[in-house]
Design a protein around this motif. Structure first.
Motif, PDB file in Angstrom:
ATOM      1  N   GLN A  34       3.887  23.914 -46.211  1.00  0.00           N
ATOM      2  CA  GLN A  34       4.856  24.794 -46.824  1.00  0.00           C
ATOM      3  C   GLN A  34       3.990  26.324 -45.933  1.00  0.00           C
ATOM      4  O   GLN A  34       5.031  27.373 -46.563  1.00  0.00           O
ATOM      5  CB  GLN A  34       4.351  24.759 -48.314  1.00  0.00           C
ATOM      6  N   LEU A  35       2.972  26.113 -45.692  1.00  0.00           N
ATOM      7  CA  LEU A  35       2.584  28.000 -44.693  1.00  0.00           C
ATOM      8  C   LEU A  35       3.128  27.741 -43.713  1.00  0.00           C
ATOM      9  O   LEU A  35       2.920  29.436 -43.208  1.00  0.00           O
ATOM     10  CB  LEU A  35       1.204  27.430 -44.772  1.00  0.00           C
ATOM     11  N   THR A  36       3.884  27.109 -42.771  1.00  0.00           N
ATOM     12  CA  THR A  36       3.857  26.866 -41.363  1.00  0.00           C
ATOM     13  C   THR A  36       5.703  26.288 -41.335  1.00  0.00           C
ATOM     14  O   THR A  36       5.856  26.006 -41.142  1.00  0.00           O
ATOM     15  CB  THR A  36       2.935  26.844 -40.225  1.00  0.00           C
ATOM     16  N   ASP A  37       5.991  26.807 -39.550  1.00  0.00           N
ATOM     17  CA  ASP A  37       7.341  26.605 -39.653  1.00  0.00           C
ATOM     18  C   ASP A  37       7.169  25.688 -38.636  1.00  0.00           C
ATOM     19  O   ASP A  37       5.987  26.640 -37.404  1.00  0.00           O
ATOM     20  CB  ASP A  37       8.528  27.414 -39.556  1.00  0.00           C
ATOM     21  N   SER A  38       8.577  25.051 -37.531  1.00  0.00           N
ATOM     22  CA  SER A  38       7.966  24.764 -36.452  1.00  0.00           C
ATOM     23  C   SER A  38       9.344  25.421 -35.301  1.00  0.00           C
ATOM     24  O   SER A  38      10.282  25.819 -35.835  1.00  0.00           O
ATOM     25  CB  SER A  38       8.156  22.972 -36.238  1.00  0.00           C
ATOM     26  N   LEU A  39       9.269  25.152 -33.925  1.00  0.00           N
ATOM     27  CA  LEU A  39      10.190  25.331 -33.302  1.00  0.00           C
ATOM     28  C   LEU A  39      11.532  24.681 -33.594  1.00  0.00           C
ATOM     29  O   LEU A  39      12.304  25.514 -33.400  1.00  0.00           O
ATOM     30  CB  LEU A  39      10.359  24.900 -31.309  1.00  0.00           C
ATOM     31  N   THR A  40      11.571  23.550 -34.203  1.00  0.00           N
ATOM     32  CA  THR A  40      12.657  22.231 -34.304  1.00  0.00           C
ATOM     33  C   THR A  40      12.690  21.990 -35.633  1.00  0.00           C
ATOM     34  O   THR A  40      11.120  21.923 -36.609  1.00  0.00           O
ATOM     35  CB  THR A  40      13.215  21.421 -33.180  1.00  0.00           C
ATOM     36  N   ASP A  41      13.295  20.712 -36.729  1.00  0.00           N
ATOM     37  CA  ASP A  41      13.392  20.594 -37.459  1.00  0.00           C
ATOM     38  C   ASP A  41      13.867  19.413 -37.222  1.00  0.00           C
ATOM     39  O   ASP A  41      15.291  18.689 -36.037  1.00  0.00           O
ATOM     40  CB  ASP A  41      13.760  20.174 -38.542  1.00  0.00           C
TER      41      ASP A  41
END
Length: 547
Positions: free
Chosen positions: A83-90
């Motif tokens: 919930q705290l970080t995002d990624s380049l892709t999913d």
């Protein structure tokens, strides 16, 4: 479903199909695994539109220990870190397809060594600093520098030679060798991103909450063995292309309460003190269903719950002992005490893992053969039923923290062939410390990842590999290395299967049970999602107002 302002990946159709096909096959198989009783929050009667506001209260069974998703973490920790970080892709959990998130598109070189990403405009960390190609570079380099502390992420980056940042919105990641698993790795929170403030902090400070990410929530409170609070971040505008809405999260915040007792979690859910029970036990499942509360289950891809013998210890250096352990396990007999959403292992990999193949023929229960192996190896039955050799009992201690009642039945099965496995349940921090010491005869855990390269992550005995068995490199490692480099699906399939069979035959892994993540929610919870690795994705989750 709103897709957001993304463009199509620049990868060629043929190359993309080669990457995606095995993922789609595995996901199709997983759809058959869920019993009819399994339900989702979306199956409930819901108001026409999501409702913003409210705090989601989640009961978890253990202390998260370390909140940094770039470092090693348990499931509770990772369900917070997501919930705290995002990624380049999913990664789409329904199809296995890799889709845009912080990268709007990407190109992969023909030799599968260079990955060039175009980054989304306007993304910031929660401290207001911009997310740029330099952010990608410093995070990836910091992960490599953490080494064993980043026990998953560092293996995803093995062979990294260069991170090129020609401008703020483009970054090229270069490896020394072909890297078939890297694109999927960019969808994991292990390669999620944090601001320079976090990257420059000590690893311990990061574990304890020094985390400034790009995600839709920010950390506000972390009290060990009590709770973790996260709150909605204002101005969030860059969800995954899989998200069902744009803008801020619906929830004002989320509270994770550490409640070790399963009965207390069940009672708190029924009474409305909890909105979500993240630690549903098999014995609670019929009680929850009887209350007409939804159970949401998903089989975890990756390594199944297994024992991993430490071959640097004299006892487990004996291949006959390791093979006897595998022969002694009656996996079918474990089913009655498992969750209805779990299954006995049929390989080192779970069925929902891309390129999984059933190798249950290698996992035969044959206690007579186990006894014969040990007898011929000089292990003679003692008066108490435990075998002895050169004055030493065939005994070892397994320290673990998980809620895994089936391990007690495995203990009984070992005893029937003269093997004494002593069980010691301890706090997760203590278990991790003992594992790090390298002095335990065996480890016990599962590891979730929606890519078969999870085998290399754990077993690679080559230079820089995790080498959980502390064994000498052999042909298994050759298969693991080659499988991580080829895009030929048929060839990769064979290499993965060869490695799985070899690990079982040598007793490097004693597979036991496939893990399923099983939660239950109150009737007011809507929009809950699992990501492709069966982690919580709570950006779209919302609470209906209580009447």
């Amino acid at each position: 479903m709103q897709q957001g302002p993304f463009t199509t990946s620049l990868m060629t159709g043929a190359r993309l199909r080669r990457l995606i096909l095995p993922l789609m096959i595995a996901t199709a198989l997983s759809a058959c695994d869920k019993p009819a009783e399994s339900s989702t929050a979306d199956n409930k009667a819901a108001p026409e539109a999501p409702h913003a506001g409210g705090k989601l209260v989640i009961g978890i069974d253990t202390d998260p220990n370390c909140l940094d998703p770039q470092q090693v973490g348990n499931n509770n920790s990772l369900n917070i870190g997501r919930q705290l970080t995002d990624s380049l892709t999913d990664q789409d959990p329904a199809t296995g397809k890799i889709v845009p998130w912080l990268a709007t598109d990407w190109q992969v070189s023909d030799d599968n060594r260079r990955f060039t990403f175009t980054l989304r405009d306007g993304v910031t960390f929660s401290d207001g600093t911009a997310f740029t190609s330099q952010s990608v570079k410093e995070n990836l380099q910091a992960i490599v520098a953490m080494g064993a502390r980043a026990s998953l992420a560092s293996t995803y980056l093995k062979g990294l030679t260069e991170v090129d940042t020609p401008d703020a919105q483009h970054v090229t990641v270069v490896f020394a060798q072909p890297n078939a698993q890297f694109l999927q790795a960019t969808s994991t929170m292990s390669l999620g991103f944090f601001a320079s403030k976090t990257v420059q902090a000590t690893v311990d400070a990061r574990c304890q909450g020094e985390l400034v990410g790009t995600g839709p929530f920010v950390l506000t409170t972390f009290v060990h063995n009590q709770k973790v609070d996260i709150s909605r971040r204002s101005g969030y505008k860059w969800p995954s292309s899989l998200a069902q809405h744009q803008g801020d999260s619906y929830l004002d915040g989320i509270e994770y309460r550490v409640i070790p007792e399963s009965g207390v979690r069940f009672g708190s859910l029924v009474s409305g003190q909890l909105d979500l029970n993240a630690g549903v036990t098999p014995q609670d499942e019929p009680l929850i269903l009887a209350k007409n509360l939804p159970i949401i289950a998903r089989t975890n891809p990756g390594l199944v719950y297994s024992l991993y013998p430490n071959q640097s210890m004299a006892l487990m250096a004996d291949k006959n002992v390791r093979q006897a352990l595998n022969l002694a396990v009656d996996r079918a007999a474990l089913q009655p005490i498992l969750s209805r959403y779990q299954a006995p292992a049929s390989s080192v990999l779970a069925k929902t893992t891309p390129l999984y193949q059933d190798v249950s023929s290698e996992l035969k229960h044959d206690p007579r053969a186990a006894a014969d192996l040990l007898q011929k190896d000089g292990w003679v039955l003692g008066a108490d039923g435990i075998r002895v050799k050169d004055g030493k009992r065939l005994s070892f201690t397994l320290t673990f923290w998980q809620s895994a009642p089936f391990i007690e039945l495995v203990q009984q099965q070992f005893k029937k062939v003269g093997i004494d496995m002593q069980l010691e349940k301890a706090p997760i921090g203590q278990v991790i410390a003992r594992q790090s010491s390298g002095t335990q005869e065996a480890e016990f855990y599962n590891l979730t990842r929606s890519d078969p390269d999870v085998l290399r992550t754990v077993f690679d005995a080559g230079p820089g590999g995790r080498n959980v068995n502390k064994r000498t490199a052999n042909e298994i490692d050759t298969s693991l290395q080659q499988s991580s480099q080829t895009l030929d699906t048929v060839k990769r399939q064979q290499l993965v299967t060869d490695a799985a069979k070899g690990l079982i035959a040598d007793g490097d892994a004693i597979p036991l049970v496939e893990l399923a993540t099983v939660i239950a929610t109150g009737s007011n919870v809507h929009g809950f999602r699992y990501d492709a690795s069966s982690r919580f994705q709570l950006y779209d989750t919302w609470l209906a107002p209580k009447s």
